[in-house]
Write a protein that holds these residues in place. Structure first.
Motif, PDB file in Angstrom:
ATOM      1  N   GLN A 187      -6.636  14.240  76.326  1.00  0.00           N
ATOM      2  CA  GLN A 187      -6.989  14.444  77.734  1.00  0.00           C
ATOM      3  C   GLN A 187      -8.135  15.417  77.944  1.00  0.00           C
ATOM      4  O   GLN A 187      -8.962  15.241  78.817  1.00  0.00           O
ATOM      5  CB  GLN A 187      -5.765  14.983  78.504  1.00  0.00           C
ATOM      6  CG  GLN A 187      -4.618  13.992  78.562  1.00  0.00           C
ATOM      7  CD  GLN A 187      -3.283  14.677  78.383  1.00  0.00           C
ATOM      8  OE1 GLN A 187      -3.134  15.856  78.671  1.00  0.00           O
ATOM      9  NE2 GLN A 187      -2.310  13.950  77.866  1.00  0.00           N
ATOM     10  N   GLU A 188      -8.177  16.479  77.146  1.00  0.00           N
ATOM     11  CA  GLU A 188      -9.169  17.541  77.361  1.00  0.00           C
ATOM     12  C   GLU A 188     -10.244  17.475  76.297  1.00  0.00           C
ATOM     13  O   GLU A 188      -9.952  17.200  75.131  1.00  0.00           O
ATOM     14  CB  GLU A 188      -8.495  18.910  77.226  1.00  0.00           C
ATOM     15  CG  GLU A 188      -8.162  19.560  78.532  1.00  0.00           C
ATOM     16  CD  GLU A 188      -7.601  20.945  78.291  1.00  0.00           C
ATOM     17  OE1 GLU A 188      -8.264  21.749  77.603  1.00  0.00           O
ATOM     18  OE2 GLU A 188      -6.489  21.198  78.771  1.00  0.00           O
ATOM     19  N   CYS A 189     -11.454  17.807  76.728  1.00  0.00           N
ATOM     20  CA  CYS A 189     -12.575  17.773  75.788  1.00  0.00           C
ATOM     21  C   CYS A 189     -12.876  19.201  75.317  1.00  0.00           C
ATOM     22  O   CYS A 189     -13.185  20.061  76.143  1.00  0.00           O
ATOM     23  CB  CYS A 189     -13.773  17.168  76.519  1.00  0.00           C
ATOM     24  SG  CYS A 189     -15.181  17.015  75.493  1.00  0.00           S
ATOM     25  N   PRO A 190     -12.784  19.495  74.032  1.00  0.00           N
ATOM     26  CA  PRO A 190     -13.041  20.872  73.577  1.00  0.00           C
ATOM     27  C   PRO A 190     -14.529  21.221  73.660  1.00  0.00           C
ATOM     28  O   PRO A 190     -15.377  20.415  73.292  1.00  0.00           O
ATOM     29  CB  PRO A 190     -12.556  20.859  72.119  1.00  0.00           C
ATOM     30  CG  PRO A 190     -12.615  19.439  71.694  1.00  0.00           C
ATOM     31  CD  PRO A 190     -12.477  18.581  72.905  1.00  0.00           C
ATOM     32  N   ALA A 191     -14.829  22.428  74.157  1.00  0.00           N
ATOM     33  CA  ALA A 191     -16.230  22.860  74.249  1.00  0.00           C
ATOM     34  C   ALA A 191     -16.660  23.464  72.921  1.00  0.00           C
ATOM     35  O   ALA A 191     -15.836  24.008  72.177  1.00  0.00           O
ATOM     36  CB  ALA A 191     -16.372  23.894  75.361  1.00  0.00           C
ATOM     37  N   LEU A 192     -17.956  23.349  72.620  1.00  0.00           N
ATOM     38  CA  LEU A 192     -18.501  23.945  71.395  1.00  0.00           C
ATOM     39  C   LEU A 192     -18.572  25.462  71.617  1.00  0.00           C
ATOM     40  O   LEU A 192     -19.370  25.938  72.429  1.00  0.00           O
ATOM     41  CB  LEU A 192     -19.899  23.369  71.140  1.00  0.00           C
ATOM     42  CG  LEU A 192     -20.544  23.653  69.798  1.00  0.00           C
ATOM     43  CD1 LEU A 192     -19.811  22.947  68.665  1.00  0.00           C
ATOM     44  CD2 LEU A 192     -22.004  23.227  69.807  1.00  0.00           C
ATOM     45  N   THR A 193     -17.718  26.207  70.919  1.00  0.00           N
ATOM     46  CA  THR A 193     -17.545  27.623  71.233  1.00  0.00           C
ATOM     47  C   THR A 193     -17.547  28.468  69.965  1.00  0.00           C
ATOM     48  O   THR A 193     -17.039  28.048  68.927  1.00  0.00           O
ATOM     49  CB  THR A 193     -16.161  27.815  71.942  1.00  0.00           C
ATOM     50  OG1 THR A 193     -16.099  26.906  73.031  1.00  0.00           O
ATOM     51  CG2 THR A 193     -15.982  29.232  72.452  1.00  0.00           C
ATOM     52  N   ASP A 194     -18.124  29.686  70.087  1.00  0.00           N
ATOM     53  CA  ASP A 194     -18.054  30.672  68.996  1.00  0.00           C
ATOM     54  C   ASP A 194     -16.715  31.395  69.154  1.00  0.00           C
ATOM     55  O   ASP A 194     -16.571  32.292  69.980  1.00  0.00           O
ATOM     56  CB  ASP A 194     -19.239  31.641  69.135  1.00  0.00           C
ATOM     57  CG  ASP A 194     -19.226  32.694  68.037  1.00  0.00           C
ATOM     58  OD1 ASP A 194     -18.255  32.725  67.257  1.00  0.00           O
ATOM     59  OD2 ASP A 194     -20.187  33.481  67.972  1.00  0.00           O
ATOM     60  N   HIS A 195     -15.733  30.995  68.350  1.00  0.00           N
ATOM     61  CA  HIS A 195     -14.378  31.504  68.559  1.00  0.00           C
ATOM     62  C   HIS A 195     -14.140  32.876  67.944  1.00  0.00           C
ATOM     63  O   HIS A 195     -13.263  33.594  68.371  1.00  0.00           O
ATOM     64  CB  HIS A 195     -13.352  30.504  67.981  1.00  0.00           C
ATOM     65  CG  HIS A 195     -13.296  29.219  68.760  1.00  0.00           C
ATOM     66  ND1 HIS A 195     -12.568  29.076  69.910  1.00  0.00           N
ATOM     67  CD2 HIS A 195     -13.910  28.037  68.546  1.00  0.00           C
ATOM     68  CE1 HIS A 195     -12.714  27.854  70.372  1.00  0.00           C
ATOM     69  NE2 HIS A 195     -13.529  27.192  69.570  1.00  0.00           N
ATOM     70  N   ASP A 196     -14.889  33.224  66.878  1.00  0.00           N
ATOM     71  CA  ASP A 196     -14.600  34.514  66.244  1.00  0.00           C
ATOM     72  C   ASP A 196     -15.774  35.489  66.287  1.00  0.00           C
ATOM     73  O   ASP A 196     -15.794  36.502  65.585  1.00  0.00           O
ATOM     74  CB  ASP A 196     -14.136  34.306  64.788  1.00  0.00           C
ATOM     75  CG  ASP A 196     -15.126  33.453  64.004  1.00  0.00           C
ATOM     76  OD1 ASP A 196     -16.248  33.241  64.502  1.00  0.00           O
ATOM     77  OD2 ASP A 196     -14.783  33.012  62.893  1.00  0.00           O
ATOM     78  N   GLY A 197     -16.784  35.154  67.118  1.00  0.00           N
ATOM     79  CA  GLY A 197     -17.917  36.076  67.293  1.00  0.00           C
ATOM     80  C   GLY A 197     -18.825  36.172  66.073  1.00  0.00           C
ATOM     81  O   GLY A 197     -19.608  37.103  65.953  1.00  0.00           O
ATOM     82  N   LYS A 198     -18.746  35.192  65.147  1.00  0.00           N
ATOM     83  CA  LYS A 198     -19.583  35.250  63.943  1.00  0.00           C
ATOM     84  C   LYS A 198     -20.728  34.246  63.971  1.00  0.00           C
ATOM     85  O   LYS A 198     -21.339  33.964  62.947  1.00  0.00           O
ATOM     86  CB  LYS A 198     -18.714  35.023  62.696  1.00  0.00           C
ATOM     87  CG  LYS A 198     -17.732  36.179  62.504  1.00  0.00           C
ATOM     88  CD  LYS A 198     -16.963  36.040  61.217  1.00  0.00           C
ATOM     89  CE  LYS A 198     -16.061  37.268  61.050  1.00  0.00           C
ATOM     90  NZ  LYS A 198     -14.969  37.059  60.125  1.00  0.00           N
TER      91      LYS A 198
END
Ligand SMILES: Nc1ncnc2c1ncn2[C@@H]1O[C@H](COP(=O)(O)OP(=O)(O)OP(=O)(O)O)[C@@H](O)[C@H]1O
Ligand code: SF4
Ligand SMILES: [Mg+2]
Length: 381
Positions: A328-339
């Protein structure tokens, strides 16, 4: 050195490219091919970005859009802060800096070059190698004397191993091997003094033994000419080879989307996206043999059609880790750990509701696939 905090050389902002495709068997109407969807990517001075993904995932379309050859249907492409298509004019006609503040398109065109998979298609068969290489120098450095021009061309031919240069300079493209043609194509694009070269499968046609040599040459010449590369390849091992030495990044594309991008260490040694893991599994030079896994880590080999991409996360029809929320949801391209690495997968976010979501109802998925006529194509088709 790459300066990710400086002004990007090229900035792709929420770029989409859709094509209208006529339906088969004379059916009325058309289908929309989602070749590229909502991709954002910055490329810097002296940068190397390699795009990797299965055939048809949109690499070439994105590359052509980055250098202003393909117009995006949505989003913007900025060259040093200026919108390429404002410079080019609404009908692809040149506009001039000054009239509306836009940069001269000719300057952008020269700055963004391309080398093709088949060098034969980019070298004019009627021109000798010397004429081919003289043309950009005559155009961009008209003050250079003929003797200096010749010395520069001969020097570069020798540098790339084409000796004696005088002999090669007098030949025509059909008198060169594929590897030699590709070297000439590389020199020619560099003589335009570009800021960026799009190398679309530029080494794929070469013998395996020549590929590493060509990549070394690209990197050596990058230092001399101060250029960036957008390198497109099916092969993750080649992408690693090139980006590792240059301090670059690898971007993974799936069905028109950028799903993960990071340094070669992050992508190869610690992939986060399940699709990146599939590509690693499929690359014999990089596969972790100690895992003993002999089947690809996917639920289905069928690649959905780009005219009908799945809802939610586009990879959910094949992902072994998919849960209900992924449909249902589309994941966004994200910097998850700040690296600096960006990933489009809920699993990279320890706080996402994914972790409380139910596993996929396989029966329902099968019915949905049947209802849609299983319109995709299998890997390797
Ligand atoms: N001019 C066009 N008109 C219609 N569809 C197109 C056009 N160009 C590309 N496509 C479609 O867009 C999708 C992406 O194509 P693209 O060539 O960008 O993929 P790719 O990743 O470069 O593939 P490959 O690795 O085979 O070169 C494909 O489904 C392709 O058929
Ligand atoms: S968001 Fe869900 S379906 Fe998509 S890659 Fe991650 S786990 Fe798989
Ligand atoms: Mg392509």
């Amino acid at each position: 050195m790459i300066n990710p905090h400086g002004e990007p050389l090229l900035s792709l902002q929420n770029v989409s490219v859709h094509f209208e495709k006529e339906r088969l068997f004379g059916l009325a109407g058309s289908d929309t091919v989602h070749a590229v969807d909502d991709v954002s990517l910055d490329i810097y001075e002296n940068d190397v970005v390699a795009l990797v993904g299965e055939s048809g995932c949109g690499k070439t379309t994105l590359g052509k859009t980055a250098i202003g050859v393909q117009r995006p249907t949505d989003g913007r492409v900025l060259y040093r802060g200026d919108d390429i298509w404002e410079s080019k004019g609404s009908n692809g006609l040149f506009s001039r800096r000054g009239a509306d503040g836009a940069r001269d398109w000719k300057e952008i065109r020269r700055s963004l070059q391309m080398i093709h998979q088949d060098p034969g298609s980019s070298l004019n068969p009627n021109y000798s190698i010397e004429s081919t290489l003289s043309a950009p120098l005559e155009k961009w450095q008209p003050e250079m004397s003929e003797a200096d021009r010749r010395a520069r061309i001969y020097g570069l031919l020798e540098y790339v191993g084409m000796k004696p240069a005088q002999d090669y300079a007098g030949r025509y493209p059909h008198q060169l091997s594929g590897g030699e043609q590709q070297r000439v194509a590389l020199i020619r694009s560099l003589l335009m003094n570009p800021d960026l070269i799009l190398a679309d499968e530029a080494i794929s046609a070469l013998d395996v033994s020549l590929r590493a040599e060509m990549m070394e040459l690209m990197l050596e010449l990058q230092q001399q000419f101060d250029t960036s590369y957008l390198f497109i390849s099916h092969d993750l091992a080649n992408a690693r080879h090139l980006t590792q030495q240059a301090g670059g990044r690898i971007g993974i594309m799936y069905l028109g989307e950028l799903v993960e991008i990071g340094t070669p260490e992050q992508i190869i040694h610690n992939p986060q996206h399940p699709y990146t893991k599939v590509l690693l599994w499929a690359t014999s030079d990089l596969r972790d043999r100690s895992s003993g896994v002999s089947t690809p880590p996917v639920r289905s080999l069928t690649i959905p059609e780009p005219t009908d991409p799945p809802s939610g996360c586009r990879f959910h029809t094949r992902c072994l880790e998919a849960r209900e929320v992924c449909t249902q949801e589309c994941p966004a391209l994200t910097d998850h750990d700040g690296k600096g690495r960006r990933t489009a997968c809920f699993r990279a976010d320890p706080n996402h509701e994914y972790w409380n979501s139910d596993p996929l109802d396989e029966g329902r998925m099968m019915n949905e696939r049947d209802a849609s006529g299983e319109s995709g194509h299998a890997e390797g088709d």
